[in-house]
Motif scaffolding. Structure first.
Motif, PDB file in Angstrom:
ATOM      1  N   LEU A 161      -7.786  -2.578  -9.907  1.00 58.56           N
ATOM      2  CA  LEU A 161      -8.151  -1.671  -8.824  1.00 58.56           C
ATOM      3  C   LEU A 161      -7.143  -1.752  -7.680  1.00 58.56           C
ATOM      4  O   LEU A 161      -6.770  -0.741  -7.080  1.00 58.56           O
ATOM      5  CB  LEU A 161      -9.540  -2.012  -8.289  1.00 58.56           C
ATOM      6  N   ILE A 162      -6.709  -2.964  -7.369  1.00 59.88           N
ATOM      7  CA  ILE A 162      -5.716  -3.141  -6.310  1.00 59.88           C
ATOM      8  C   ILE A 162      -4.413  -2.442  -6.703  1.00 59.88           C
ATOM      9  O   ILE A 162      -3.775  -1.765  -5.891  1.00 59.88           O
ATOM     10  CB  ILE A 162      -5.490  -4.635  -6.031  1.00 59.88           C
ATOM     11  N   ALA A 163      -4.029  -2.582  -7.966  1.00 59.35           N
ATOM     12  CA  ALA A 163      -2.811  -1.921  -8.444  1.00 59.35           C
ATOM     13  C   ALA A 163      -2.919  -0.406  -8.313  1.00 59.35           C
ATOM     14  O   ALA A 163      -1.942   0.269  -7.946  1.00 59.35           O
ATOM     15  CB  ALA A 163      -2.540  -2.307  -9.898  1.00 59.35           C
ATOM     16  N   SER A 164      -4.099   0.165  -8.581  1.00 61.90           N
ATOM     17  CA  SER A 164      -4.268   1.618  -8.489  1.00 61.90           C
ATOM     18  C   SER A 164      -4.119   2.106  -7.053  1.00 61.90           C
ATOM     19  O   SER A 164      -3.712   3.248  -6.818  1.00 61.90           O
ATOM     20  CB  SER A 164      -5.632   2.038  -9.050  1.00 61.90           C
ATOM     21  N   ALA A 165      -4.443   1.237  -6.077  1.00 63.76           N
ATOM     22  CA  ALA A 165      -4.259   1.605  -4.676  1.00 63.76           C
ATOM     23  C   ALA A 165      -2.805   1.464  -4.244  1.00 63.76           C
ATOM     24  O   ALA A 165      -2.328   2.202  -3.382  1.00 63.76           O
ATOM     25  CB  ALA A 165      -5.152   0.742  -3.788  1.00 63.76           C
ATOM     26  N   LEU A 166      -2.091   0.516  -4.848  1.00 65.98           N
ATOM     27  CA  LEU A 166      -0.702   0.270  -4.462  1.00 65.98           C
ATOM     28  C   LEU A 166       0.269   1.273  -5.057  1.00 65.98           C
ATOM     29  O   LEU A 166       1.323   1.552  -4.485  1.00 65.98           O
ATOM     30  CB  LEU A 166      -0.290  -1.136  -4.911  1.00 65.98           C
ATOM     31  N   VAL A 167      -0.078   1.835  -6.212  1.00 69.99           N
ATOM     32  CA  VAL A 167       0.902   2.580  -6.999  1.00 69.99           C
ATOM     33  C   VAL A 167       1.416   3.832  -6.292  1.00 69.99           C
ATOM     34  O   VAL A 167       2.554   4.253  -6.505  1.00 69.99           O
ATOM     35  CB  VAL A 167       0.304   2.934  -8.381  1.00 69.99           C
ATOM     36  N   GLY A 168       0.590   4.420  -5.404  1.00 67.80           N
ATOM     37  CA  GLY A 168       1.007   5.647  -4.742  1.00 67.80           C
ATOM     38  C   GLY A 168       1.829   5.441  -3.495  1.00 67.80           C
ATOM     39  O   GLY A 168       2.330   6.402  -2.913  1.00 67.80           O
ATOM     40  N   GLY A 169       1.965   4.183  -3.033  1.00 70.42           N
ATOM     41  CA  GLY A 169       2.768   3.889  -1.855  1.00 70.42           C
ATOM     42  C   GLY A 169       2.177   4.406  -0.564  1.00 70.42           C
ATOM     43  O   GLY A 169       2.915   4.797   0.354  1.00 70.42           O
ATOM     44  N   ALA A 170       0.844   4.403  -0.415  1.00 70.42           N
ATOM     45  CA  ALA A 170       0.193   4.926   0.787  1.00 70.42           C
ATOM     46  C   ALA A 170       0.580   4.123   2.026  1.00 70.42           C
ATOM     47  O   ALA A 170       0.810   2.914   1.954  1.00 70.42           O
ATOM     48  CB  ALA A 170      -1.322   4.899   0.612  1.00 70.42           C
ATOM     49  N   ASN A 171       0.623   4.806   3.184  1.00 67.82           N
ATOM     50  CA  ASN A 171       0.950   4.149   4.441  1.00 67.82           C
ATOM     51  C   ASN A 171      -0.156   3.228   4.922  1.00 67.82           C
ATOM     52  O   ASN A 171       0.092   2.263   5.636  1.00 67.82           O
ATOM     53  CB  ASN A 171       1.221   5.195   5.535  1.00 67.82           C
ATOM     54  N   ILE A 172      -1.410   3.568   4.559  1.00 69.26           N
ATOM     55  CA  ILE A 172      -2.568   2.782   4.995  1.00 69.26           C
ATOM     56  C   ILE A 172      -3.357   2.370   3.765  1.00 69.26           C
ATOM     57  O   ILE A 172      -3.705   3.204   2.928  1.00 69.26           O
ATOM     58  CB  ILE A 172      -3.479   3.607   5.935  1.00 69.26           C
ATOM     59  N   LEU A 173      -3.651   1.088   3.667  1.00 67.54           N
ATOM     60  CA  LEU A 173      -4.461   0.554   2.568  1.00 67.54           C
ATOM     61  C   LEU A 173      -5.781   0.045   3.150  1.00 67.54           C
ATOM     62  O   LEU A 173      -5.786  -0.787   4.059  1.00 67.54           O
ATOM     63  CB  LEU A 173      -3.724  -0.582   1.864  1.00 67.54           C
ATOM     64  N   ILE A 174      -6.896   0.565   2.635  1.00 66.38           N
ATOM     65  CA  ILE A 174      -8.216   0.086   3.029  1.00 66.38           C
ATOM     66  C   ILE A 174      -8.748  -0.763   1.888  1.00 66.38           C
ATOM     67  O   ILE A 174      -9.016  -0.252   0.794  1.00 66.38           O
ATOM     68  CB  ILE A 174      -9.163   1.262   3.337  1.00 66.38           C
ATOM     69  N   ALA A 175      -8.865  -2.055   2.124  1.00 63.54           N
ATOM     70  CA  ALA A 175      -9.264  -3.004   1.088  1.00 63.54           C
ATOM     71  C   ALA A 175     -10.689  -3.465   1.362  1.00 63.54           C
ATOM     72  O   ALA A 175     -10.933  -4.236   2.298  1.00 63.54           O
ATOM     73  CB  ALA A 175      -8.302  -4.194   1.072  1.00 63.54           C
ATOM     74  N   ASP A 176     -11.635  -2.969   0.577  1.00 60.09           N
ATOM     75  CA  ASP A 176     -13.059  -3.288   0.745  1.00 60.09           C
ATOM     76  C   ASP A 176     -13.410  -4.451  -0.176  1.00 60.09           C
ATOM     77  O   ASP A 176     -13.608  -4.272  -1.377  1.00 60.09           O
ATOM     78  CB  ASP A 176     -13.898  -2.049   0.428  1.00 60.09           C
ATOM     79  N   GLU A 177     -13.462  -5.649   0.378  1.00 62.31           N
ATOM     80  CA  GLU A 177     -13.756  -6.882  -0.369  1.00 62.31           C
ATOM     81  C   GLU A 177     -12.791  -7.057  -1.550  1.00 62.31           C
ATOM     82  O   GLU A 177     -13.224  -7.196  -2.704  1.00 62.31           O
ATOM     83  CB  GLU A 177     -15.203  -6.882  -0.873  1.00 62.31           C
ATOM     84  N   PRO A 178     -11.481  -7.100  -1.327  1.00 60.67           N
ATOM     85  CA  PRO A 178     -10.530  -7.116  -2.448  1.00 60.67           C
ATOM     86  C   PRO A 178     -10.477  -8.419  -3.216  1.00 60.67           C
ATOM     87  O   PRO A 178      -9.932  -8.461  -4.312  1.00 60.67           O
ATOM     88  CB  PRO A 178      -9.185  -6.846  -1.763  1.00 60.67           C
ATOM     89  N   THR A 179     -11.035  -9.516  -2.658  1.00 62.80           N
ATOM     90  CA  THR A 179     -10.991 -10.803  -3.358  1.00 62.80           C
ATOM     91  C   THR A 179     -12.365 -11.238  -3.853  1.00 62.80           C
ATOM     92  O   THR A 179     -12.539 -12.393  -4.251  1.00 62.80           O
ATOM     93  CB  THR A 179     -10.413 -11.900  -2.436  1.00 62.80           C
ATOM     94  N   THR A 180     -13.325 -10.314  -3.864  1.00 62.44           N
ATOM     95  CA  THR A 180     -14.705 -10.660  -4.202  1.00 62.44           C
ATOM     96  C   THR A 180     -14.825 -11.382  -5.543  1.00 62.44           C
ATOM     97  O   THR A 180     -15.515 -12.384  -5.649  1.00 62.44           O
ATOM     98  CB  THR A 180     -15.575  -9.379  -4.224  1.00 62.44           C
ATOM     99  N   ALA A 181     -14.172 -10.897  -6.580  1.00 65.81           N
ATOM    100  CA  ALA A 181     -14.369 -11.447  -7.923  1.00 65.81           C
ATOM    101  C   ALA A 181     -13.266 -12.409  -8.341  1.00 65.81           C
ATOM    102  O   ALA A 181     -13.169 -12.767  -9.509  1.00 65.81           O
ATOM    103  CB  ALA A 181     -14.458 -10.311  -8.942  1.00 65.81           C
ATOM    104  N   LEU A 182     -12.445 -12.866  -7.393  1.00 63.48           N
ATOM    105  CA  LEU A 182     -11.266 -13.644  -7.743  1.00 63.48           C
ATOM    106  C   LEU A 182     -11.441 -15.112  -7.432  1.00 63.48           C
ATOM    107  O   LEU A 182     -12.038 -15.483  -6.419  1.00 63.48           O
ATOM    108  CB  LEU A 182     -10.044 -13.104  -6.991  1.00 63.48           C
ATOM    109  N   ASP A 183     -10.889 -15.969  -8.296  1.00 64.73           N
ATOM    110  CA  ASP A 183     -10.878 -17.391  -8.009  1.00 64.73           C
ATOM    111  C   ASP A 183      -9.904 -17.672  -6.871  1.00 64.73           C
ATOM    112  O   ASP A 183      -9.107 -16.821  -6.473  1.00 64.73           O
ATOM    113  CB  ASP A 183     -10.500 -18.184  -9.254  1.00 64.73           C
TER     114      ASP A 183
END
Length: 498
Positions: A161-183
């Motif tokens: 999901l993070i990769a799908s947000a990065l791929v377009g090169g947007a100027n603003i990234l809104i990350a809603d709980e991006p580390t929720t499922a990560l060790d």
């Protein structure tokens, strides 16, 4: 690059009322601003409004004195304008990786969707997708292109999901709980990635219940309570010297330190698993895993994303059978129930809470009202449906549903990973008391070391499908022997003290 500038944002949802009230928010190019708050504060509604999703809901009112997104006036933007901005100017990393990826599409199609809509040539699109997957911390990204979300662990899905947000090169990234499922080790990588994005000159709005993550990367922090920003300022200042009661409550609720409830004397052996192995195609998920569970104890299982924790849970509850090894149950055979990571996806959305509990009840179990009382929920919720409950309420209903079967063993798979620290604290206190109040043993599976330390009597550390270390919880945390355990503990910096 232009940033995000909002003044007087107000959102009214049908049947709910004012969810956001007079929000002022700025995210400049080259900075990370964090939004924190308890469950129901309005964090996710804010994220969706900043991407134009809330505005598309029938009956919703969104108004603001100023609403600029990457240089665009978004106050009166329609669907077509928002679609042009999403991905190109502003991108979202959604909170719920389990529900947000289409199980029928490949990872290449999912991550590259923004580029496909822009008619980017396929060869170029594939190259940029591989780069984005690597940026998000996924190993061997070329091998993932043809796979689907169901073939990935929860942590791998979150990184996709993070990769799908990065791929377009947007100027603003809104990350809603991006580390929720990560060790902890992968979460550090993702947070460092957000820091690099900031250093490249893009703006990041980080919405998180993890105060340690906020302390690590955010330049400024805003505390949201019931739709109002009650405190804002430089991160170090707000977290070290909070002025508002809501901020102090969040800091106090963060899990830290050892288990506060004395361990119950070990009871009869309920389950003895020896030499468990499980493989999917050419991927070995578990190999030679041993686990014993006694009555009255809480056994913690920790490990990196993809280490085999959820596969172990599925074997313990009989959802799958091991390829090798055995699971021997005590006499009489114990009843085993699962509390899943994603309770909303496990409920029939058409059913009321009462019907959900009655459908799972054993003849000797308490009635629905008594079950809700066990998990400290009001009887009025019996008439509600799952989608109308908060994340914390749904998780408590999931625990009540499991208790309805009068289980001897409760297997909790990441039961608090998506909850804010205040709600999380209540669920942990509930789990701490289950052995004494219900007699159930608990197998507590989590990537969050502080949470496992808080509730467990014994702990198993998993890596690449194998148990690399086990023992009494405090002995492992204070004197870890295996390098992987030491790496996890080192990476898992907790929320700052008040």
């Amino acid at each position: 690059m232009s940033g995000l500038h909002v003044r007087g944002l107000r959102v009214i949802l049908p049947g709910t009322g004012d969810v956001l009230q007079g929000i002022d928010l700025d995210v400049a190019p080259g900075e990370i601003v964090a939004i924190v708050g308890a469950s129901g504060a309005g964090k996710s509604v804010l994220a969706r409004t900043l991407l134009g999703f809330t505005q598309e809901q029938s009956g919703t009112s969104v108004a603001a004195a100023r609403f600029e997104v990457a240089g665009h006036d978004a106050k009166r933007a329609g669907r077509r304008e928002w679609r042009r901005m999403r991905g190109r100017d502003v991108a979202l990393v959604l909170q719920d990786a389990l529900q947000s990826l289409d199980p029928l599409r490949t990872i290449e199609a999912e991550v590259g969707e923004t580029l496909a809509l822009r008619r980017v040539p396929r060869a170029v699109r594939r190259e940029r997708v591989v780069h984005a997957l690597a940026e998000a911390g996924l190993p061997d990204p070329e091998t993932l292109l043809a796979r689907r979300s169901g073939e990935l662990s929860g942590g791998m899905r979150q990184r996709a999901l993070i990769a799908s947000a990065l791929v377009g090169g947007a100027n603003i990234l809104i990350a809603d709980e991006p580390t929720t499922a990560l060790d902890a080790t992968v979460a550090v990588h993702v947070l460092d990635l957000l820091a690099r994005i900031r250093d490249e000159g893009r703006g990041v709005l980080l919405i998180s219940h993890d105060l340690a993550a906020v302390a690590r990367v955010a330049d400024r922090v805003a505390v949201l309570e019931r739709g109002v920003i009650v405190e804002t300022g430089p991160t170090a200042q707000v977290l070290s010297a909070p002025r508002h009661e809501a901020t102090r409550a969040l800091l106090a609720a963060a899990p830290r330190g050892p288990k506060s409830v004395a361990a119950q004397p070990a009871g009869r052996l309920l389950l003895n698993a020896e030499g468990l192995g499980r493989a999917y195609r050419s991927v070995t998920a578990l190999r030679d895993v041993d686990l014993r569970v006694h009555a009255g104890e809480v056994v913690g299982v920790v490990g990196a994303s993809g280490s085999g924790k959820t596969t172990l849970a599925r074997l313990l509850v009989g959802a799958e059978h091991p390829d090798t090894g055995t699971i021997a149950l005590g006499t009489p055979a114990p009843r085993i129930r699962l509390v899943p990571q994603d309770p909303l996806g496990s409920f029939d959305p058409r059913w009321s809470v009462e019907r959900i509990l009655r459908a799972s009840s054993a003849p000797s179990s308490p009635g629905p009202r008594a079950l809700l009382d066990l998990v400290e929920l009001e009887p009025a919720l019996l008439r509600r449906r799952p989608a109308t409950l908060s994340g914390g309420q749904r998780q408590r209903v999931a625990i009540a549903r499991a208790l309805a079967a009068s289980p001897d063993i409760l297997v909790c798979d990441e039961p608090v990973s998506a909850l804010d620290v205040a709600t999380q604290a209540g669920i942990l206190e509930l789990i701490l008391t289950l052995p004494s109040t219900t007699g159930a043993a608990v197998v507590f599976i989590s990537h969050d070391l502080a949470v496992v330390r808080r509730v467990s009597d014994r702990v198993l550390v998993m890596s690449a499908g194998h148990v690399v270390e086990e023992g009494p919880t405090e002995a492992v945390f204070t004197g870890a022997r295996h390098p992987f355990t030491r790496e996890l503990i080192s990476a898992a910096s907790r929320a700052p003290q008040e």
